[in-house]
Motif scaffolding. Sequence first.
Motif, PDB file in Angstrom:
ATOM      1  N   THR A 238      -9.901   2.172  -7.181  1.00 35.09           N
ATOM      2  CA  THR A 238      -9.487   3.144  -8.199  1.00 35.09           C
ATOM      3  C   THR A 238     -10.099   4.518  -7.984  1.00 35.09           C
ATOM      4  OG1 THR A 238     -11.206   2.371  -9.713  1.00 35.09           O
ATOM      5  CG2 THR A 238      -9.012   1.400  -9.965  1.00 35.09           C
ATOM      6  N   GLY A 239     -11.250   4.588  -7.320  1.00 37.39           N
ATOM      7  CA  GLY A 239     -11.922   5.866  -7.109  1.00 37.39           C
ATOM      8  C   GLY A 239     -11.645   6.502  -5.753  1.00 37.39           C
ATOM      9  N   VAL A 240     -10.719   5.951  -4.989  1.00 40.53           N
ATOM     10  CA  VAL A 240     -10.390   6.525  -3.681  1.00 40.53           C
ATOM     11  C   VAL A 240      -9.548   7.779  -3.898  1.00 40.53           C
ATOM     12  CG1 VAL A 240      -9.172   6.151  -1.500  1.00 40.53           C
ATOM     13  CG2 VAL A 240     -10.546   4.308  -2.492  1.00 40.53           C
ATOM     14  N   THR A 241     -10.031   8.919  -3.411  1.00 40.05           N
ATOM     15  CA  THR A 241      -9.309  10.184  -3.591  1.00 40.05           C
ATOM     16  C   THR A 241      -8.469  10.556  -2.380  1.00 40.05           C
ATOM     17  OG1 THR A 241     -11.245  11.421  -2.822  1.00 40.05           O
ATOM     18  CG2 THR A 241     -11.008  11.103  -5.215  1.00 40.05           C
TER      19      THR A 241
ATOM     20  N   ALA B  22     -15.220   4.766  -3.470  1.00 37.81           N
ATOM     21  CA  ALA B  22     -14.995   6.029  -4.158  1.00 37.81           C
ATOM     22  C   ALA B  22     -15.056   7.161  -3.149  1.00 37.81           C
ATOM     23  CB  ALA B  22     -16.032   6.243  -5.250  1.00 37.81           C
ATOM     24  N   GLY B  23     -14.204   8.166  -3.356  1.00 41.22           N
ATOM     25  CA  GLY B  23     -14.202   9.333  -2.491  1.00 41.22           C
ATOM     26  C   GLY B  23     -13.144   9.263  -1.415  1.00 41.22           C
ATOM     27  N   GLU B  24     -13.404   9.980  -0.331  1.00 38.19           N
ATOM     28  CA  GLU B  24     -12.450  10.088   0.773  1.00 38.19           C
ATOM     29  C   GLU B  24     -12.786   9.100   1.878  1.00 38.19           C
ATOM     30  OE1 GLU B  24     -12.322  14.143   2.070  1.00 38.19           O
ATOM     31  OE2 GLU B  24     -11.555  14.849   0.144  1.00 38.19           O
ATOM     32  N   PHE B  25     -11.751   8.489   2.439  1.00 44.62           N
ATOM     33  CA  PHE B  25     -11.911   7.545   3.540  1.00 44.62           C
ATOM     34  C   PHE B  25     -11.030   7.986   4.697  1.00 44.62           C
ATOM     35  CE2 PHE B  25     -13.457   5.261  -0.053  1.00 44.62           C
ATOM     36  CZ  PHE B  25     -14.536   4.551   0.453  1.00 44.62           C
ATOM     37  N   ASP B  26     -11.705   8.402   5.769  1.00 42.87           N
ATOM     38  CA  ASP B  26     -10.998   8.828   6.971  1.00 42.87           C
ATOM     39  C   ASP B  26     -11.770   8.294   8.174  1.00 42.87           C
ATOM     40  OD1 ASP B  26     -13.238  10.497   7.224  1.00 42.87           O
ATOM     41  OD2 ASP B  26     -12.161  12.269   6.531  1.00 42.87           O
ATOM     42  N   LEU B  27     -11.429   8.777   9.352  1.00 43.41           N
ATOM     43  CA  LEU B  27     -12.052   8.284  10.569  1.00 43.41           C
ATOM     44  C   LEU B  27     -13.576   8.389  10.529  1.00 43.41           C
ATOM     45  CD1 LEU B  27     -11.461   7.082  13.325  1.00 43.41           C
ATOM     46  CD2 LEU B  27     -11.245   9.398  14.225  1.00 43.41           C
ATOM     47  N   ASP B  28     -14.103   9.400   9.866  1.00 44.72           N
ATOM     48  CA  ASP B  28     -15.553   9.593   9.808  1.00 44.72           C
ATOM     49  C   ASP B  28     -16.258   8.669   8.816  1.00 44.72           C
ATOM     50  OD1 ASP B  28     -15.459  11.637  11.705  1.00 44.72           O
ATOM     51  OD2 ASP B  28     -15.175  13.186  10.186  1.00 44.72           O
ATOM     52  N   THR B  29     -15.551   8.125   7.846  1.00 46.79           N
ATOM     53  CA  THR B  29     -16.213   7.360   6.783  1.00 46.79           C
ATOM     54  C   THR B  29     -15.812   5.890   6.711  1.00 46.79           C
ATOM     55  OG1 THR B  29     -14.525   8.085   5.214  1.00 46.79           O
ATOM     56  CG2 THR B  29     -16.560   9.387   5.318  1.00 46.79           C
ATOM     57  N   THR B  30     -14.716   5.497   7.327  1.00 50.02           N
ATOM     58  CA  THR B  30     -14.275   4.103   7.197  1.00 50.02           C
ATOM     59  C   THR B  30     -15.209   3.126   7.902  1.00 50.02           C
ATOM     60  OG1 THR B  30     -12.740   4.428   9.030  1.00 50.02           O
ATOM     61  CG2 THR B  30     -11.841   4.569   6.796  1.00 50.02           C
ATOM     62  N   GLY B  31     -15.968   3.601   8.875  1.00 45.01           N
ATOM     63  CA  GLY B  31     -16.938   2.731   9.527  1.00 45.01           C
ATOM     64  C   GLY B  31     -17.974   2.212   8.551  1.00 45.01           C
ATOM     65  N   LYS B  32     -18.346   3.036   7.579  1.00 43.96           N
ATOM     66  CA  LYS B  32     -19.310   2.612   6.559  1.00 43.96           C
ATOM     67  C   LYS B  32     -18.718   1.502   5.691  1.00 43.96           C
ATOM     68  CE  LYS B  32     -21.408   7.162   6.387  1.00 43.96           C
ATOM     69  NZ  LYS B  32     -21.566   8.386   5.631  1.00 43.96           N
TER      70      LYS B  32
ATOM     71  N   PRO C 287      -4.678   4.476  -6.626  1.00 45.66           N
ATOM     72  CA  PRO C 287      -4.502   5.928  -6.719  1.00 45.66           C
ATOM     73  C   PRO C 287      -3.181   6.314  -6.049  1.00 45.66           C
ATOM     74  CG  PRO C 287      -6.693   5.381  -5.915  1.00 45.66           C
ATOM     75  CD  PRO C 287      -5.901   4.116  -5.923  1.00 45.66           C
ATOM     76  N   HIS C 288      -2.555   7.358  -6.532  1.00 49.35           N
ATOM     77  CA  HIS C 288      -1.231   7.751  -6.057  1.00 49.35           C
ATOM     78  C   HIS C 288      -1.187   7.919  -4.538  1.00 49.35           C
ATOM     79  CE1 HIS C 288       2.740   9.486  -5.950  1.00 49.35           C
ATOM     80  NE2 HIS C 288       2.250  10.504  -5.259  1.00 49.35           N
ATOM     81  N   GLN C 289      -2.156   8.629  -3.971  1.00 47.46           N
ATOM     82  CA  GLN C 289      -2.128   8.894  -2.529  1.00 47.46           C
ATOM     83  C   GLN C 289      -2.252   7.601  -1.729  1.00 47.46           C
ATOM     84  OE1 GLN C 289      -4.829   8.888   0.005  1.00 47.46           O
ATOM     85  NE2 GLN C 289      -3.362   9.612   1.521  1.00 47.46           N
ATOM     86  N   LEU C 290      -3.106   6.677  -2.161  1.00 52.35           N
ATOM     87  CA  LEU C 290      -3.257   5.409  -1.463  1.00 52.35           C
ATOM     88  C   LEU C 290      -1.995   4.570  -1.597  1.00 52.35           C
ATOM     89  CD1 LEU C 290      -4.856   3.339   0.125  1.00 52.35           C
ATOM     90  CD2 LEU C 290      -5.937   2.620  -2.026  1.00 52.35           C
ATOM     91  N   GLU C 291      -1.429   4.529  -2.783  1.00 53.00           N
ATOM     92  CA  GLU C 291      -0.191   3.778  -2.968  1.00 53.00           C
ATOM     93  C   GLU C 291       0.911   4.340  -2.079  1.00 53.00           C
ATOM     94  OE1 GLU C 291       2.458   1.818  -6.501  1.00 53.00           O
ATOM     95  OE2 GLU C 291       1.380   3.669  -6.957  1.00 53.00           O
ATOM     96  N   ARG C 292       0.980   5.651  -2.003  1.00 51.16           N
ATOM     97  CA  ARG C 292       1.983   6.318  -1.157  1.00 51.16           C
ATOM     98  C   ARG C 292       1.788   5.948   0.314  1.00 51.16           C
ATOM     99  NH1 ARG C 292       6.591   7.667  -0.784  1.00 51.16           N
ATOM    100  NH2 ARG C 292       6.998   9.673   0.065  1.00 51.16           N
ATOM    101  N   LEU C 293       0.537   5.941   0.782  1.00 47.64           N
ATOM    102  CA  LEU C 293       0.227   5.547   2.156  1.00 47.64           C
ATOM    103  C   LEU C 293       0.688   4.116   2.424  1.00 47.64           C
ATOM    104  CD1 LEU C 293      -1.280   6.009   4.909  1.00 47.64           C
ATOM    105  CD2 LEU C 293      -3.314   5.098   3.753  1.00 47.64           C
ATOM    106  N   LEU C 294       0.382   3.221   1.503  1.00 49.66           N
ATOM    107  CA  LEU C 294       0.762   1.820   1.674  1.00 49.66           C
ATOM    108  C   LEU C 294       2.282   1.647   1.642  1.00 49.66           C
ATOM    109  CD1 LEU C 294      -1.990   0.146  -0.525  1.00 49.66           C
ATOM    110  CD2 LEU C 294      -1.881   0.201   1.972  1.00 49.66           C
TER     111      LEU C 294
END
Length: 131
Positions: free
Chosen positions: A46-49, A16-26, A75-82
């Motif tokens: 489903t909760g990835v923003t 859930a939330g945002e996943f970028d360079l700072d958070t994907t390590g978790k 989520p729309h943004q994740l689907e778009r990225l993929l």
Amino acid sequence: MTVRPEPDGVRVLVCAGEFDLDTTGKLAAACDRDAADARLLVLDVTGVTFADSSFLNVLIRLNNSRTLVLAGPLPHQLERLLEMTGALALFSVRDGQTPTACPRQKTAAPSGRVGGALEDDQQPLRPKRER
């Protein structure tokens, strides 16, 4: 992120939330630490923003190292990225199904998508959206 053990060696990791360079390590650490022995890893996305290329990199690494299912709807943004990166076809995506209804092993689907053998009560992989 939370990791839930399910029957038959399934681990569900809820993102859930945002996943970028700072958070994907978790995310990577949680998968390596809490789901290393999983027969099947289900990422509930489903909760990835927001997700960037570092999140995509972790997804691809996980998909290449174990049986992975993305639980959607995406989520729309994740689907778009993929879609934009051509990576959507690499993943098994299940919409609205319980983790135990996910595939037991990866097989090559006729379309070239990585999928799984379907049980009688399962739905086929969600097809790509037409534009």
